[in-house]
Design a protein around this motif. Structure first.
Motif, PDB file in Angstrom:
ATOM      1  N   GLY A  80       0.701  -1.339  -0.267  1.00 60.71           N
ATOM      2  CA  GLY A  80      -0.180   0.330   0.162  1.00 60.71           C
ATOM      3  C   GLY A  80       0.744   1.204  -0.032  1.00 60.71           C
ATOM      4  N   LEU A  81       1.873   0.981   0.354  1.00 62.66           N
ATOM      5  CA  LEU A  81       2.815   2.650   0.366  1.00 62.66           C
ATOM      6  C   LEU A  81       4.133   2.135   0.383  1.00 62.66           C
ATOM      7  CD1 LEU A  81       1.274   3.200   4.123  1.00 62.66           C
ATOM      8  CD2 LEU A  81       1.242   4.922   1.707  1.00 62.66           C
ATOM      9  N   THR A  82       4.919   3.021  -0.446  1.00 66.17           N
ATOM     10  CA  THR A  82       6.409   2.850  -1.062  1.00 66.17           C
ATOM     11  C   THR A  82       7.000   2.170  -0.209  1.00 66.17           C
ATOM     12  OG1 THR A  82       6.323   4.541  -2.168  1.00 66.17           O
ATOM     13  CG2 THR A  82       8.572   4.279  -1.485  1.00 66.17           C
ATOM     14  N   ALA A 104       2.010   1.623  -4.493  1.00 61.81           N
ATOM     15  CA  ALA A 104       3.071   2.116  -4.039  1.00 61.81           C
ATOM     16  C   ALA A 104       3.084   2.695  -5.297  1.00 61.81           C
ATOM     17  CB  ALA A 104       4.266   0.874  -3.772  1.00 61.81           C
ATOM     18  N   GLY A 105       4.177   4.307  -5.685  1.00 58.96           N
ATOM     19  CA  GLY A 105       4.086   4.849  -6.543  1.00 58.96           C
ATOM     20  C   GLY A 105       5.609   5.215  -6.882  1.00 58.96           C
ATOM     21  N   THR A 106       6.605   4.925  -5.817  1.00 59.23           N
ATOM     22  CA  THR A 106       7.610   6.226  -5.994  1.00 59.23           C
ATOM     23  C   THR A 106       8.471   5.186  -7.327  1.00 59.23           C
ATOM     24  OG1 THR A 106       7.710   6.569  -3.980  1.00 59.23           O
ATOM     25  CG2 THR A 106      10.089   6.369  -4.578  1.00 59.23           C
ATOM     26  N   PHE A 121       1.462   2.717 -10.019  1.00 62.33           N
ATOM     27  CA  PHE A 121       2.085   4.022 -11.562  1.00 62.33           C
ATOM     28  C   PHE A 121       3.133   4.477 -10.530  1.00 62.33           C
ATOM     29  CE2 PHE A 121       0.342   7.708  -8.735  1.00 62.33           C
ATOM     30  CZ  PHE A 121       0.189   6.969  -7.716  1.00 62.33           C
ATOM     31  N   LEU A 123       5.003   8.458  -9.401  1.00 63.75           N
ATOM     32  CA  LEU A 123       4.374   9.560  -9.250  1.00 63.75           C
ATOM     33  C   LEU A 123       4.971  10.797 -10.292  1.00 63.75           C
ATOM     34  CD1 LEU A 123       2.460  10.496  -7.243  1.00 63.75           C
ATOM     35  CD2 LEU A 123       3.141   9.211  -6.558  1.00 63.75           C
ATOM     36  N   TYR A 149       8.421  11.884   1.679  1.00 60.74           N
ATOM     37  CA  TYR A 149       8.938  10.368   1.124  1.00 60.74           C
ATOM     38  C   TYR A 149       8.918  10.328   0.158  1.00 60.74           C
ATOM     39  CZ  TYR A 149       3.586   8.225   0.874  1.00 60.74           C
ATOM     40  OH  TYR A 149       2.669   7.466   0.290  1.00 60.74           O
ATOM     41  N   PRO A 151       7.380   9.034  -2.489  1.00 60.10           N
ATOM     42  CA  PRO A 151       6.291   9.454  -3.491  1.00 60.10           C
ATOM     43  C   PRO A 151       6.094  10.963  -3.621  1.00 60.10           C
ATOM     44  CG  PRO A 151       4.740   8.976  -1.782  1.00 60.10           C
ATOM     45  CD  PRO A 151       6.445   8.272  -1.525  1.00 60.10           C
ATOM     46  N   PHE A 200       0.138  16.280  -2.941  1.00 62.02           N
ATOM     47  CA  PHE A 200       1.113  15.507  -3.595  1.00 62.02           C
ATOM     48  C   PHE A 200       0.066  15.046  -2.024  1.00 62.02           C
ATOM     49  CE2 PHE A 200       2.388  11.501  -1.825  1.00 62.02           C
ATOM     50  CZ  PHE A 200       1.514  10.161  -2.562  1.00 62.02           C
ATOM     51  N   PRO A 202      -0.774  10.664  -0.596  1.00 61.52           N
ATOM     52  CA  PRO A 202      -1.045   9.503  -0.011  1.00 61.52           C
ATOM     53  C   PRO A 202      -3.334   9.599  -0.548  1.00 61.52           C
ATOM     54  CG  PRO A 202      -0.742   9.735   1.429  1.00 61.52           C
ATOM     55  CD  PRO A 202      -0.213  11.220   0.998  1.00 61.52           C
ATOM     56  N   ASP A 230      -3.842  12.099  -6.225  1.00 60.79           N
ATOM     57  CA  ASP A 230      -4.311  11.001  -5.393  1.00 60.79           C
ATOM     58  C   ASP A 230      -4.806  12.068  -4.085  1.00 60.79           C
ATOM     59  OD1 ASP A 230      -1.654   8.931  -5.042  1.00 60.79           O
ATOM     60  OD2 ASP A 230      -1.207  10.802  -6.506  1.00 60.79           O
ATOM     61  N   PHE A 280      -8.789   4.113  -8.055  1.00 63.63           N
ATOM     62  CA  PHE A 280      -7.189   4.132  -8.450  1.00 63.63           C
ATOM     63  C   PHE A 280      -6.330   3.142  -8.002  1.00 63.63           C
ATOM     64  CE2 PHE A 280      -2.959   6.334  -6.319  1.00 63.63           C
ATOM     65  CZ  PHE A 280      -3.870   7.217  -5.308  1.00 63.63           C
ATOM     66  N   MET A 281      -6.298   2.885  -6.545  1.00 70.03           N
ATOM     67  CA  MET A 281      -6.308   1.484  -6.129  1.00 70.03           C
ATOM     68  C   MET A 281      -6.791   0.558  -6.145  1.00 70.03           C
ATOM     69  SD  MET A 281      -3.652   3.105  -4.058  1.00 70.03           S
ATOM     70  CE  MET A 281      -2.730   3.718  -3.222  1.00 70.03           C
TER      71      MET A 281
HETATM   72  C1  DHB Z   1       1.986   5.161  -2.637  1.00 67.23           C
HETATM   73  C2  DHB Z   1       0.519   5.662  -1.203  1.00 67.23           C
HETATM   74  C3  DHB Z   1      -0.764   6.046  -2.153  1.00 67.23           C
HETATM   75  O1  DHB Z   1      -1.461   6.280  -1.274  1.00 67.23           O
HETATM   76  C4  DHB Z   1      -0.535   7.388  -3.028  1.00 67.23           C
HETATM   77  O2  DHB Z   1      -1.744   7.472  -3.423  1.00 67.23           O
HETATM   78  C5  DHB Z   1       0.385   7.345  -4.149  1.00 67.23           C
HETATM   79  C6  DHB Z   1       1.787   6.653  -3.434  1.00 67.23           C
HETATM   80  C7  DHB Z   1       3.061   5.578  -1.880  1.00 67.23           C
HETATM   81  O3  DHB Z   1       3.192   5.394  -0.465  1.00 67.23           O
HETATM   82  O4  DHB Z   1       4.346   4.944  -2.509  1.00 67.23           O
END
Ligand code: DHB
Length: 367
Positions: A80-82, A104-106, A121, A123, A149, A151, A200, A202, A230, A280-281
């Motif tokens: 769910g997160l980077t 996650a999107g980084t 995706f 960022l 952090y 993203p 931005f 999350p 986001d 989008f999740m």
């Molecule tokens: C990330 C988490 C998110 O909820 C989001 O919308 C975009 C990126 C992340 O932690 O990578």
């Protein structure tokens, strides 16, 4: 040796704690896909093991380790997160287990292991078109406000790079990821008097941001709200009220995306989850399961190196539009849409009005 008759997919997500909204969307997207396609793939039974990490990286890593060693999972998925995706990467490499990042999107995540692929995706991918749009639409001065952090920093750098190159002026602010108080930052924005505020946060945090945005009168300030999508994610957008109207964002998915595939997806998702609107999740989870199913069909149910190789170059029509997995980077290639928040039939939507087709992650493309 007897062939393994069960394929196990470990789905690790934040299902408690501050990032529950993300986990629930991804889980429901993945479950919808399985409900539609059944749980038999290449003659084997696909078993989904859903685990909660509370959004804490140590827990993600511990859970992944347990799933690899004790459950012998063939695929790790979710993230769910980077920091949660990055904490698991060394385990995927060591165990040669494909890791499908659904949320996650980084940008760098796919470089953390040759076994990582992604259906969410990046960022920079979602953000660079925002900077182009701003520069071409009379916006000269921008303050960026991002979660401090991976993203957030990716989106800040992507926006600032493209926007300043086009002659724009930018000031950068970062807000803590955990329990953010936007007020002191919004005061700085008010003092700077930019044409637009780029945000931005999350998925899920947009509601708290918008509350403070309105409390400080920004909806009547003439300062335009822009960013990757986001901040106006489809689940929280409806609760934001008229203050969100006119916000311009760039992103890969809107619940309002006009295609037969999306119409069917949204209808089925709402039928399965009557009180939820997919964002989008959910699409990241749905497409992640698609990639796993189609990969397994190609390998006749084999996991490991064969499975990650089978996923490379895969292309399909997602609810978001056409997508593919870049065979070099294992990252997703997809359309990015420019959208405006509008009210339609009493509900708020991110209405797409322009398309940038087949966008690769620009950070890796530049290497
Ligand atoms: C990330 C988490 C998110 O909820 C989001 O919308 C975009 C990126 C992340 O932690 O990578």
């Amino acid at each position: 040796a007897q062939a393994q008759e069960t394929i196990k997919v470990g789905l690790i997500l934040p299902l408690t704690g501050p990032f529950t909204a993300i986990g629930r969307q991804v889980e429901m997207g993945a479950r919808l896909y399985m409900q539609q396609k059944g749980n038999t793939v290449s003659g084997k039974t696909l078993e989904l093991l859903v685990k909660d990490d509370g959004g804490v990286a140590d827990a993600t890593k511990r859970t992944a380790q347990d799933l690899i060693v004790n459950e012998k999972v063939n695929v790790l998925a979710g993230f769910g997160l980077t920091p949660l995706a990055l904490a698991t990467a060394p385990l995927a490499t060591q165990a040669k287990v494909p890791q499908v990042v659904m949320a996650a999107g980084t940008a760098t995540i796919t470089e953390a292991s040759p076994f990582i692929t992604r259906t969410s995706f990046t960022l920079p991918q979602a953000t660079e078109p925002m900077a182009d749009w701003a520069a071409k639409n009379g916006i000269k001065k921008v303050v960026t406000l991002v979660s401090d952090y991976g993203p957030g920093i990716d989106s800040e750098k992507a926006f600032s790079g493209v926007f300043t190159k086009a002659g724009g002026q930018v000031e950068n602010l970062r807000v803590p990821l955990a329990n953010p108080d936007f007020s002191p930052f919004l005061q700085k924005v008010a003092d700077a008097k930019p044409d637009a505020l780029f945000v931005f946060v999350p998925a899920g945090q947009g509601a708290q941001f918008m509350k403070q945005f309105v409390e400080r009168g920004f909806d009547k300030s003439g300062i335009k709200l822009i960013g990757p999508g986001d901040v106006t994610d489809d689940e929280v957008l409806n609760g934001m009220g008229d203050a969100a109207l006119g916000a311009i964002t760039t992103h890969h998915y809107s619940v309002a995306h006009d295609s037969p595939e999306n119409k069917a997806f949204v209808e089925a998702f709402k039928k399965a989850n009557p009180n939820m609107r997919p964002n989008f999740m959910a699409v990241g989870g749905y497409d992640g399961m698609h990639l796993i199913y189609e990969g397994l069909k190609k390998t006749n149910g084999q996991g490991g190196q064969a499975l990650i190789d089978a996923m490379k170059g895969m292309s399909w029509t997602s609810p978001r539009g056409p997508v593919s997995i870049d065979p070099q980077t294992r990252d997703i290639v997809q359309n990015i849409y420019v959208r405006k928040v509008e009210r339609k039939d009493g509900e708020l939507y991110n209405v797409e009005f322009a398309t940038i087709p087949n966008v690769k992650d620009p950070v890796k493309a530049a290497k």
